[in-house]
Design a protein around this motif. Structure first.
Motif, PDB file in Angstrom:
ATOM      1  N   THR A 165       0.800  -1.226   0.000  1.00 17.04           N
ATOM      2  CA  THR A 165       0.000   0.000   0.000  1.00 17.04           C
ATOM      3  C   THR A 165       0.833   1.277   0.000  1.00 17.04           C
ATOM      4  N   PHE A 166       2.096   1.193   0.408  1.00 18.66           N
ATOM      5  CA  PHE A 166       2.934   2.385   0.472  1.00 18.66           C
ATOM      6  C   PHE A 166       3.735   2.606  -0.814  1.00 18.66           C
ATOM      7  N   LYS A 210      -5.095   2.254  -8.067  1.00 20.27           N
ATOM      8  CA  LYS A 210      -4.406   2.288  -6.781  1.00 20.27           C
ATOM      9  C   LYS A 210      -3.065   1.549  -6.889  1.00 20.27           C
ATOM     10  N   ALA A 211      -2.880   0.482  -6.115  1.00 23.41           N
ATOM     11  CA  ALA A 211      -1.591  -0.225  -6.117  1.00 23.41           C
ATOM     12  C   ALA A 211      -1.631  -1.494  -6.955  1.00 23.41           C
ATOM     13  N   GLU A 212      -2.596  -1.592  -7.898  1.00 25.47           N
ATOM     14  CA  GLU A 212      -2.701  -2.782  -8.749  1.00 25.47           C
ATOM     15  C   GLU A 212      -2.590  -2.405 -10.222  1.00 25.47           C
ATOM     16  N   ALA A 213      -1.892  -3.259 -10.960  1.00 29.94           N
ATOM     17  CA  ALA A 213      -1.828  -3.135 -12.414  1.00 29.94           C
ATOM     18  C   ALA A 213      -2.283  -4.462 -13.016  1.00 29.94           C
ATOM     19  N   PRO A 250       6.342   2.059   6.236  1.00 31.08           N
ATOM     20  CA  PRO A 250       5.902   2.191   7.633  1.00 31.08           C
ATOM     21  C   PRO A 250       6.799   1.414   8.595  1.00 31.08           C
ATOM     22  N   ALA A 251       6.915   1.920   9.804  1.00 31.37           N
ATOM     23  CA  ALA A 251       7.659   1.212  10.844  1.00 31.37           C
ATOM     24  C   ALA A 251       6.957  -0.111  11.122  1.00 31.37           C
ATOM     25  N   GLY A 252       7.738  -1.144  11.334  1.00 34.70           N
ATOM     26  CA  GLY A 252       7.172  -2.464  11.595  1.00 34.70           C
ATOM     27  C   GLY A 252       7.172  -3.367  10.394  1.00 34.70           C
TER      28      GLY A 252
END
Length: 229
Positions: free
Chosen positions: A96-97, A110-113, A137-139
């Protein structure tokens, strides 16, 4: 005939050989295992139906690790070694990032092609996409991108799937922490720190055995010299 006195040199040699083997084993144990940047795995669909014979998929960006702000160039290869053509929907899903900066011929949302592909028997189809990695993101312990081949018009049926999982610079990445928060995962027996401790103990034990054998042989020789004096 082998008397107890004659068997001592043989016993000593056996101990030395075993000690050498322990030393070599400890060195091999402490060597870090090679890590693969790309994990490729064909699988069956959720309801247990097998994928078409000879169908496989792979995805790679030819990188072992990444970081926030980096760019990844993915290549997805769908191979059909079967005897019939396969028409399907190829979907590359980023974390997602991340976001696509280029995916020629794909429908991007979005994050899909997504591409519609037809793979003839004995041939392969390749698609390329470039993605920009945002702030990780952290983690997170890996940047994982999935390539999935779905049956045409049916996203519930996965034909084959593969993943490219890059390590993150500056993040400890033992394989068993993938998908978990690093702070909640303890050291596993295969961790490098544990391997180092085990190897060090093996080396110390081996050196102790060698020392005992050498001291016994020296004392035995001195005793023999005094006995002949």
């Amino acid at each position: 005939m082998n008397t107890p006195h004659n068997r001592r040199p043989t016993l000593s040699r056996s101990i030395i050989v075993a000690t050498a083997a322990a030393l070599i084993g400890s060195v091999l144990l402490s060597a870090p295992a090679a890590s693969a940047a790309t994990v490729t795995a064909a699988q069956t669909v959720p309801d247990g139906q097998p994928a078409p014979d000879g169908l496989s998929i792979a995805i790679t960006d030819e990188a072992a690790e990444t970081t926030s702000g980096a760019s990844s160039n993915y290549t997805v290869t769908v191979t059909n070694r079967g005897t019939t053509p396969v028409s399907a929907e190829l979907v590359v899903a980023l974390p997602t990032f991340a976001a696509f900066s280029e995916a020629k011929g794909a429908h991007v949302e979005k994050a899909e092609a997504a591409w519609t592909v037809t793979v003839a028997p004995g041939s392969s189809e390749r698609r390329h996409a470039t993605a920009d990695i945002g702030r990780i993101p952290a983690g997170e312990v890996r940047v994982t991108t999935l390539a999935t081949l779905y049956a045409s018009g049916d996203r519930s049926r996965i034909l084959v799937r593969a993943a490219d999982a890059n390590a993150i610079q500056g993040v400890l990445d033992p394989a068993h922490t993938v998908g978990r928060h690093p702070a909640k995962v303890g050291a596993a027996p295969g961790d490098s720190a544990v391997l180092v401790v085990v190897s060090a103990c093996a080396v110390l034990l081996a050196l102790a055995i060698v020392g005992v054998v050498v001291i016994r042989r020296v004392l035995r020789r001195r005793g023999g010299v005094r006995g002949t004096a």
